[in-house]
Design a protein around this motif. Structure first.
Motif, short mmCIF file in Angstrom:
data_model
loop_
_atom_site.label_atom_id
_atom_site.label_comp_id
_atom_site.label_asym_id
_atom_site.label_seq_id
_atom_site.Cartn_x
_atom_site.Cartn_y
_atom_site.Cartn_z
N ALA A 66 0.87 -0.98 -0.17
CA ALA A 66 0.19 -0.12 0.02
C ALA A 66 0.69 1.32 0.07
O ALA A 66 0.66 2.29 -0.80
CB ALA A 66 -0.80 -0.21 1.23
N ARG A 67 1.90 1.23 0.84
CA ARG A 67 2.76 2.47 1.00
C ARG A 67 3.36 2.76 -0.53
O ARG A 67 3.62 3.83 -1.00
CB ARG A 67 3.82 2.14 1.79
CG ARG A 67 3.37 2.34 3.17
CD ARG A 67 4.53 2.54 4.33
NE ARG A 67 5.24 1.17 4.37
CZ ARG A 67 5.02 0.32 5.16
NH1 ARG A 67 4.09 0.65 6.17
NH2 ARG A 67 5.69 -1.01 5.47
N GLU A 68 4.05 1.66 -1.19
CA GLU A 68 4.55 1.63 -2.52
C GLU A 68 3.47 2.04 -3.47
O GLU A 68 3.85 3.13 -4.33
CB GLU A 68 5.30 0.39 -2.95
CG GLU A 68 6.29 -0.37 -2.13
CD GLU A 68 6.81 -1.63 -2.33
OE1 GLU A 68 6.10 -2.27 -3.27
OE2 GLU A 68 7.93 -2.06 -1.76
N GLU A 69 2.38 1.81 -3.64
CA GLU A 69 1.42 2.24 -4.35
C GLU A 69 1.10 3.53 -3.97
O GLU A 69 0.87 4.49 -4.99
CB GLU A 69 0.14 1.75 -4.17
CG GLU A 69 0.29 0.17 -4.89
CD GLU A 69 -1.17 -0.63 -4.60
OE1 GLU A 69 -2.11 -0.08 -4.24
OE2 GLU A 69 -1.31 -1.93 -4.89
N ARG A 70 1.02 4.08 -2.91
CA ARG A 70 0.80 5.53 -2.61
C ARG A 70 2.02 6.42 -3.06
O ARG A 70 1.81 7.49 -3.89
CB ARG A 70 0.50 5.69 -0.96
CG ARG A 70 0.37 7.19 -0.70
CD ARG A 70 -0.24 7.31 0.73
NE ARG A 70 0.31 6.25 1.54
CZ ARG A 70 1.58 6.24 2.34
NH1 ARG A 70 2.37 7.08 2.31
NH2 ARG A 70 1.72 5.18 3.31
N GLU A 71 3.24 6.15 -2.76
CA GLU A 71 4.27 6.49 -3.33
C GLU A 71 4.27 6.75 -4.90
O GLU A 71 4.73 7.75 -5.45
CB GLU A 71 5.61 6.24 -2.56
CG GLU A 71 5.74 6.24 -1.20
CD GLU A 71 6.70 5.31 -0.47
OE1 GLU A 71 7.52 4.52 -1.22
OE2 GLU A 71 7.03 5.29 0.69
N LYS A 72 4.17 5.71 -5.65
CA LYS A 72 4.01 5.61 -6.87
C LYS A 72 3.03 6.44 -7.42
O LYS A 72 3.60 7.32 -8.55
CB LYS A 72 3.98 4.09 -7.18
CG LYS A 72 3.81 4.01 -8.77
CD LYS A 72 3.66 2.58 -9.26
CE LYS A 72 3.56 2.44 -10.79
NZ LYS A 72 3.08 1.24 -11.24
N LYS A 73 1.84 6.65 -6.82
CA LYS A 73 0.86 7.57 -7.27
C LYS A 73 1.37 8.88 -7.07
O LYS A 73 1.10 10.05 -7.71
CB LYS A 73 -0.52 7.23 -6.60
CG LYS A 73 -1.12 5.97 -7.18
CD LYS A 73 -2.32 5.78 -6.34
CE LYS A 73 -3.04 4.40 -6.87
NZ LYS A 73 -4.28 4.03 -6.06
N ALA A 74 1.94 9.27 -5.96
CA ALA A 74 2.16 10.64 -5.56
C ALA A 74 3.19 11.10 -6.58
O ALA A 74 3.45 12.17 -7.09
CB ALA A 74 2.88 10.64 -4.18
N LYS A 75 4.04 10.07 -6.91
CA LYS A 75 5.45 10.28 -8.11
C LYS A 75 4.76 10.71 -9.34
O LYS A 75 5.22 11.78 -10.23
CB LYS A 75 6.37 9.20 -8.17
CG LYS A 75 7.62 9.66 -9.09
CD LYS A 75 8.60 8.51 -8.93
CE LYS A 75 9.69 8.75 -10.01
NZ LYS A 75 10.67 7.54 -9.75
N GLU A 76 3.83 9.84 -9.72
CA GLU A 76 3.34 10.03 -11.12
C GLU A 76 2.52 11.30 -11.02
O GLU A 76 2.48 12.01 -12.13
CB GLU A 76 2.17 8.90 -11.08
CG GLU A 76 2.93 7.65 -11.60
CD GLU A 76 2.02 6.33 -11.69
OE1 GLU A 76 0.56 6.66 -11.33
OE2 GLU A 76 2.50 5.32 -12.29
N LYS A 77 1.81 11.63 -9.92
CA LYS A 77 1.02 12.90 -9.97
C LYS A 77 1.90 14.23 -10.04
O LYS A 77 1.59 15.04 -10.78
CB LYS A 77 0.18 12.89 -8.73
CG LYS A 77 -0.75 14.17 -8.47
CD LYS A 77 -1.73 14.15 -7.16
CE LYS A 77 -2.63 15.24 -6.89
NZ LYS A 77 -3.40 15.15 -5.86
N ALA A 78 2.93 14.18 -9.33
CA ALA A 78 3.82 15.14 -9.41
C ALA A 78 4.54 15.21 -10.95
O ALA A 78 4.80 16.65 -11.12
CB ALA A 78 5.02 14.89 -8.24
N GLU A 79 4.98 14.25 -11.38
CA GLU A 79 5.40 14.16 -12.73
C GLU A 79 4.60 15.05 -13.64
O GLU A 79 4.64 15.60 -14.62
CB GLU A 79 5.60 12.74 -13.35
CG GLU A 79 6.96 12.22 -12.41
CD GLU A 79 7.28 10.78 -12.97
OE1 GLU A 79 6.58 10.43 -13.55
OE2 GLU A 79 8.61 10.21 -12.35
N VAL A 80 3.28 14.68 -13.68
CA VAL A 80 2.15 14.95 -14.56
C VAL A 80 1.91 16.45 -14.24
O VAL A 80 2.05 17.41 -15.28
CB VAL A 80 0.69 14.37 -14.19
CG1 VAL A 80 -0.44 15.16 -14.85
CG2 VAL A 80 0.82 13.08 -14.77
#
Length: 346
Positions: A287-301
């Protein structure tokens, strides 16, 4: 340790009784709504009910009766596997009327505001022929000579919290087996499972009085299966209610709406299960990895969008400045020409 297949392990193995006598009625729905002392004939019948419950309750139903209020009780029913209610805990407050068993008991469902079954309303109403709160054949209605609280609880578990609750609605029952009806049923079951997960969270965060140990132990024992099912459903490995512990070679289409809803609940469920002492650290890490991945993708977008907007503004700005310079330059030329024409002698 909970198996990822088969039936829910009995909590009674850990010395938590199915039937028990308790005292705290502070949060019982009927605590202040019925006389404290029923007639002696009713008390006698209630004692017979207690005896039946203490002997014959299945391992997936828990009942607590009250030493100072014999005319009320509380039950917790475990949702059966193979249904969209699997491994949830559903609570019902019961009160015996003053002329019991001439009339059926009053029953209140702990809905937490969720409508997850056609027979269970968000206001706590339980709509069932056995309670005379719904029409039905004579054999389906309350029988003072033969009906019992045990029969009522078993009926709720088997007939209400069933595999395809969509068809509990009388108007839809004839669509069972038809393509359109089955499609609607699957969509309804997806919504039901989401609401069941929300109910789990509410129960975990604030268990009903006298069921604290039941709640903690139940979810500790079944956390692995519940979270594995959530993960399998949202990834399309199994249809809602059909997870059996294995995902290889299985496939189940679920809607985007369902995936989004479970994704929003998933980490909260994991953290709530962890607090029970369940060994689900691997789900927490996921769950943590998924949250971090989504946060990173959101920041990149966001960064890409910002850069794109910056380039566009810059280009517009440069174009505007160039045009302005041309206008100024043209104006200057026209002014000079005008001045020169005025100085030429006639």
């Amino acid at each position: 340790m909970t198996s990822l297949s088969g039936d829910t392990p009995p909590i009674s193995d850990l010395q938590i009784p199915q039937f028990d006598l308790v005292s705290d009625i502070s949060d019982h729905h009927f605590a202040g709504k019925h006389p404290k002392t029923p007639p002696s004939s009713v008390q006698k019948k209630i004692m017979q009910e207690w005896k039946l419950l203490s002997k014959d309750l299945p391992e997936t139903i828990f009942v607590r009766v009250y030493e100072n209020r014999v005319n009320i009780l509380r039950a917790a029913i475990v949702g059966a596997r193979g249904t969209p209610y699997h491994d949830g805990l559903f609570f019902f407050d019961v009160a015996f009327p003053s002329d019991y068993p001439a009339r059926p008991p009053f029953v209140y469902y702990w809905s937490f505001g969720y409508r997850l079954n056609p027979n269970l309303y968000s206001n706590g109403r339980v709509c069932l022929s056995l309670l005379n709160t719904w029409v039905g054949k004579k054999c389906e209605k309350w029988d003072p000579n033969n009906s019992s609280i045990l029969q009522l609880l078993l009926s709720i578990q088997a007939l209400v919290l069933n595999e395809k609750p969509y068809f509990n609605e009388p108007g839809y029952s004839g669509w069972s087996g038809r393509t359109y009806g089955e499609k609607k049923s699957l969509a309804y079951s997806e919504d039901v499972f989401v609401l069941s997960c929300k109910t789990m969270l509410r129960v975990l965060r604030k268990p009903p009085q006298s069921f604290e140990l039941v709640v903690a132990q139940h979810f500790k024992d079944n956390a692995e299966f519940i979270l594995s099912a959530c993960d399998a459903y949202r990834k399309g490995f199994a249809r809602v209610g059909c997870f059996n512990g294995a995902v290889k070679g299985t496939k189940g289409e679920v809607s985007v709406k369902f995936k989004v809803a479970i994704d929003l609940l998933y980490e909260d469920l994991v953290m709530a299960m962890l607090k029970t002492g369940a060994s689900v650290e691997h789900f927490a890490q996921q769950a943590r990895e998924e949250r971090e991945k989504k946060a990173k993708e959101k920041a990149e977008v966001a960064a890409a969008s910002k850069n794109k907007r910056g380039v566009t503004v810059g280009e517009i700005g440069r174009s505007f400045v160039q045009k302005l310079k041309k206008i100024v330059s043209l104006g200057s030329i026209m002014k000079n020409k005008s001045q020169k024409s005025k100085t030429i002698p006639v």
